[in-house]
Design a protein around this motif. Sequence first.
Motif, PDB file in Angstrom:
ATOM      1  N   TRP A  41      -8.302  -3.135  -3.435  1.00  0.00           N
ATOM      2  CA  TRP A  41      -8.347  -2.888  -2.078  1.00  0.00           C
ATOM      3  C   TRP A  41      -8.157  -4.291  -1.205  1.00  0.00           C
ATOM      4  O   TRP A  41      -8.572  -5.353  -1.852  1.00  0.00           O
ATOM      5  N   TYR A  78      -0.891  -1.984  -4.328  1.00  0.00           N
ATOM      6  CA  TYR A  78      -0.508  -1.813  -5.628  1.00  0.00           C
ATOM      7  C   TYR A  78       0.485  -3.077  -5.947  1.00  0.00           C
ATOM      8  O   TYR A  78       1.368  -3.276  -5.162  1.00  0.00           O
ATOM      9  N   GLU A  95      -0.401   4.231 -12.033  1.00  0.00           N
ATOM     10  CA  GLU A  95      -1.765   3.406 -11.967  1.00  0.00           C
ATOM     11  C   GLU A  95      -2.541   3.851 -13.274  1.00  0.00           C
ATOM     12  O   GLU A  95      -2.847   3.017 -13.917  1.00  0.00           O
ATOM     13  N   GLY A 113      -3.801  -1.068  -8.535  1.00  0.00           N
ATOM     14  CA  GLY A 113      -4.283  -1.023  -7.150  1.00  0.00           C
ATOM     15  C   GLY A 113      -5.531  -1.741  -6.921  1.00  0.00           C
ATOM     16  O   GLY A 113      -6.343  -1.911  -7.825  1.00  0.00           O
ATOM     17  N   LEU A 124       1.801   7.534  -7.648  1.00  0.00           N
ATOM     18  CA  LEU A 124       1.067   6.280  -7.504  1.00  0.00           C
ATOM     19  C   LEU A 124      -0.044   6.599  -8.412  1.00  0.00           C
ATOM     20  O   LEU A 124      -0.135   5.586  -9.284  1.00  0.00           O
ATOM     21  N   TYR A 125      -0.863   7.367  -8.467  1.00  0.00           N
ATOM     22  CA  TYR A 125      -2.169   7.726  -9.459  1.00  0.00           C
ATOM     23  C   TYR A 125      -1.609   7.925 -10.732  1.00  0.00           C
ATOM     24  O   TYR A 125      -2.208   7.198 -11.764  1.00  0.00           O
ATOM     25  N   ALA A 161      -6.887  -1.231   3.011  1.00  0.00           N
ATOM     26  CA  ALA A 161      -5.873  -0.598   2.485  1.00  0.00           C
ATOM     27  C   ALA A 161      -5.909  -0.796   0.845  1.00  0.00           C
ATOM     28  O   ALA A 161      -6.165  -1.994   0.419  1.00  0.00           O
ATOM     29  N   LYS A 162      -5.289   0.164   0.307  1.00  0.00           N
ATOM     30  CA  LYS A 162      -5.261  -0.017  -1.202  1.00  0.00           C
ATOM     31  C   LYS A 162      -3.772  -0.409  -1.616  1.00  0.00           C
ATOM     32  O   LYS A 162      -2.928   0.106  -1.258  1.00  0.00           O
ATOM     33  N   HIS A 189       0.949  -1.215   0.007  1.00  0.00           N
ATOM     34  CA  HIS A 189       0.143   0.019   0.006  1.00  0.00           C
ATOM     35  C   HIS A 189       0.817   1.119   0.120  1.00  0.00           C
ATOM     36  O   HIS A 189       2.183   0.994   0.074  1.00  0.00           O
ATOM     37  N   GLY A 190       0.255   2.445  -0.319  1.00  0.00           N
ATOM     38  CA  GLY A 190       0.953   3.567  -0.352  1.00  0.00           C
ATOM     39  C   GLY A 190       2.121   3.921   1.031  1.00  0.00           C
ATOM     40  O   GLY A 190       3.158   4.070   0.661  1.00  0.00           O
ATOM     41  N   TYR A 191       1.631   3.701   2.209  1.00  0.00           N
ATOM     42  CA  TYR A 191       2.698   3.827   3.033  1.00  0.00           C
ATOM     43  C   TYR A 191       3.712   2.791   3.325  1.00  0.00           C
ATOM     44  O   TYR A 191       4.776   3.314   3.452  1.00  0.00           O
TER      45      TYR A 191
END
Lengths: 113, 910
Positions: free
Chosen positions: A66, A78, A57, A64, A53-54, A75-76, A26-28
């Motif tokens: 969920w 990737y 994607e 991405g 990220l966007y 959380a999303k 996920h992003g974090y």
Amino acid sequence: MSKQLELLQGTLDMLILKAVSLGPLHGYGVLLRIQQISKDRLEVLQGSLYPALYRLENQGWIAGEWGESENKRKAKYYRLTAAGKRKLQTETEKWNEMADAIAAILQTTPEEV
Amino acid sequence: MTFWPQLKSWSHSVFGRARAEREMDQELRFHIDAYAEDLVRGGHSQQEALRRARVEFGGIEQAKEVCREVRRFTFLDSLLQDLRFGLRQLRKNPGFSAVAILTLALGIGTNTAIFSLTNQILLRDLPVPHPEQLVVLRSPGPNHGHTWSDVDGTAQSFSYPMYKDLRERATMFSGLLVCRDIPVNVSGRGETQAAQAALVSGNFFQALQVLPTFGRLFTASDETVPGANPVAVLSYGYWLQKFGANPSILNKPLTVNGIPLTVVGVAPKGFYGIQIGSTPDLFIPVTMKPQMVPNAVQSIDDRTDHWLPIMGRLNPGMSPARAQAALQPIYQPILESDAKLLKLSGNDFQRFIAKPLLLVNGEHGRLVLQVDKQEPLLVLMSMVGLVLLIACANLAGLLVARGEARRREIGVRLAMGARRLRLIRQLLTESLIIACAGGAAGIALAWWCLNAAVAAIPEGGGMRALATSLDFRVLFFAIVLTLATTILFGLAPAMRATGLSLQSALKDQGSNVSEARSSVGLRKVLIVSQVALTAVLLAAAGLFARTLINLEHVNLGVDTGHVLQFSVAPELNGSIPARTLSFADRARNELAALPGVRSVSISTTEIFAGEDSSSNFTSEVYRPGDDTDAMYDYIGPNYFSTMGIPLIAGREFTESNTAESLKVCIINEKMAQRFFPGRNPVGLHIARGAGRLNANPQMEIIGVVANSKWDDARSDIFPFLYMPYSQNKNLGRLTFYVRTEQDPSHMAATLRSLVQRLDPNLPVNNLRTLEEQVSNSMASDRLVAVLSISLALLAALLAAVGLYGVLAYSVARRTREIGIRVALGGRRADILRLVMEEGGRLTVVGSAIGIVAALVAMRWVASLLYGVTAWDPLTFIVVVVLLAVVSGVACFIPARRAMKVDPIIALRYE
């Protein structure tokens, strides 16, 4: 905390691709992975992570989805797509060539010219 | 699948903005919470951790905005990129682009134009509220007395007293109205001008639920007793055109046929009464008929003068069937009292009172114009429909060919890492650019076509009143259809091209036959259907062209060269017959004295205008059972010499045939044969009326003339009886014919000023050469012929382009094979035949299907043809030859290229 380097222009995308190539994140998680691999030498601005990220994607290089995080929260995540894999490969090659060339230039001694 | 994420985010950005927003919120909140948790684990307090996490993240809203930006940008950006690339591609292939755009423009343009015209004539409702409540009354059966009629036999004509009786008693109508168009002369503002008036009942506007632009419209109090309602309502168009939309006209007098009428109001814009194509300039109460219709033989209260069409508005909720059933018991007693008044008895009485009163749908108004125009319009509509199909087939063929030609390019781009959806979108964008350009060109073409078509329709007959506005629903339909075609046939090859394996696409196309076979099959089907549709169009065009040629060369019996005609109606200025007669004689003599005039004559009714009068005539050799029908007209001295109609026996009328002299007449050959078989009719007698020689004065036959046509070139030769206009007791209108030495059109101004000098208040109408008059009478035949020929030739051109495309592609693909054949000793002629045969097969199959379809379809247009049958062998042979020539040329070019293939180069082609 040791001194952190600011990222070179345009390298964030490559780093993200590399980070998710090692497993869905996920992003974090992407942020942590980059800091962990670079041994905290590189600083990724948290605010600029998500637009990147966007963008990736959108380009279809990462996808991405969920899922559930370690602490049971939504959380999303990737992951790298096939196109992303190719992209990472060409970017890596390009980077290495560039780095070699620049290193060669920088190591040049007066005698060699 | 690699295009899924793109599709997902794209669909989010378009359809799921709210959802995307929610997800973005959730994702960022997760990030901050997770970071905060880590900080807590590192020893910070919960509150402090959350604060720090937020601060270190930076501006959350800012980040969100950038994210949104990213999403929007990639979509818009790539769209612009697609557009730019697409335009560049089209510029690189100007041939393909031009053909595709022209094809589309042709399909869209012709359809929109013809459908717009058709819609205005056949489909449009009357411009009044609730047109579905309107009905037209008709009562088929015998009428006794005088009947005026414009359509539907005599069924739609009623007497004024009959109308008033029905209006009083029929309660199923919220309003029962009458409306009858008449020509009038309007003066009082400078020059006297001809105009159209509608005589209407007082409730006319109320029943139609029409409101005034300003002033007031009529009410029941405007229809009291004959001659007592000198008021008028102007149509919006007339008010605008003649009075510059000046409101001061209100309550001012306007002199109509010499009677001052007070203008009380202006009708709403676009309102034209109850008949499409009729354009009354002013509305006048029906009770003014005695003043407005000069020299009428019968009074308005005469129950035997049937001259009014009746229309009704049914009460809300009343069905026409129920109203019709309830109407009969009301109609019956009125009929019976009429029958008694007419002193009918026996069979005549029974047949008269058995007349039903029927209600027909009045949504589209009274159908008068439609009767004549319906069939040509439906034929034209079918033809442009076929053109649209051909255009779609042609476009589909072009797009499929293009998709195939670009397989290599697409393969390369796929190999370079282009994503499939992006490529498909790119190809679609190109198709859409073509569709848009074609649509725009189509609108321009439609506008031009419609104006040209309306301009080609001569004045009179009502068609000129049509607005030249495009029908946007039709335009929309045509554009949607072509868009669907471009998308379908642009997408299919795109999908296939992008779906194929990289390896096979990158291999040389020449060696890869099986891959492309299905698309060649599709293109062949498209070509065959195009050829077939073209054959149908060519057959129709051929038949209509022959019809027009036949009509133009038909023997009218009249020498139309060097004759100028014009009409005047002194009766509309209140001229009594005796004055009209002296005007006619004077004008005739003065015209004859003009230099350059060879001879002059007069008829009462215009010839080749579709107007005629007929009656019964009984000769002195009449035997019961003989046919006594003949057409008649009143003419002046020198009529036959002026018109070039040969005199067969006896003599023409002269100046000595006056009102007081012996009653005389001249008959045509057809009448002589039918009424006086085997005898010389000159010197014999005939009288108007049916049966035995009756009370009407007998006329001596003083001459026999050759047959000639009267209504138009199509009409049959009727028995015709001519009388001298000096002996017409109701002489009111005159048509002059002037035979000139030189080109007659130079004399038009001279003639007009001469009439102006004789009577400054007399409008000169229909001033034109007799040739123009004849040509106008064939206007709809000409329109059908010219349009169908143009459409068919364009269709043939499109089919040729399509055929050429398929063969050129097939030759290019088979270059290697041809090279091998030549290297192995194949003769060039055999190669030529190989390609010609391939094209020939497509043409033969397409033509065969087309000819069969045409043979079936042409039966349906048989009634529009003249002098040629629907299966005319010559036409069909010409169609086949034409198709053979066109396809021969289309095949020969690629075949010659195949013949010239150099085996060395071809084999190295790999």
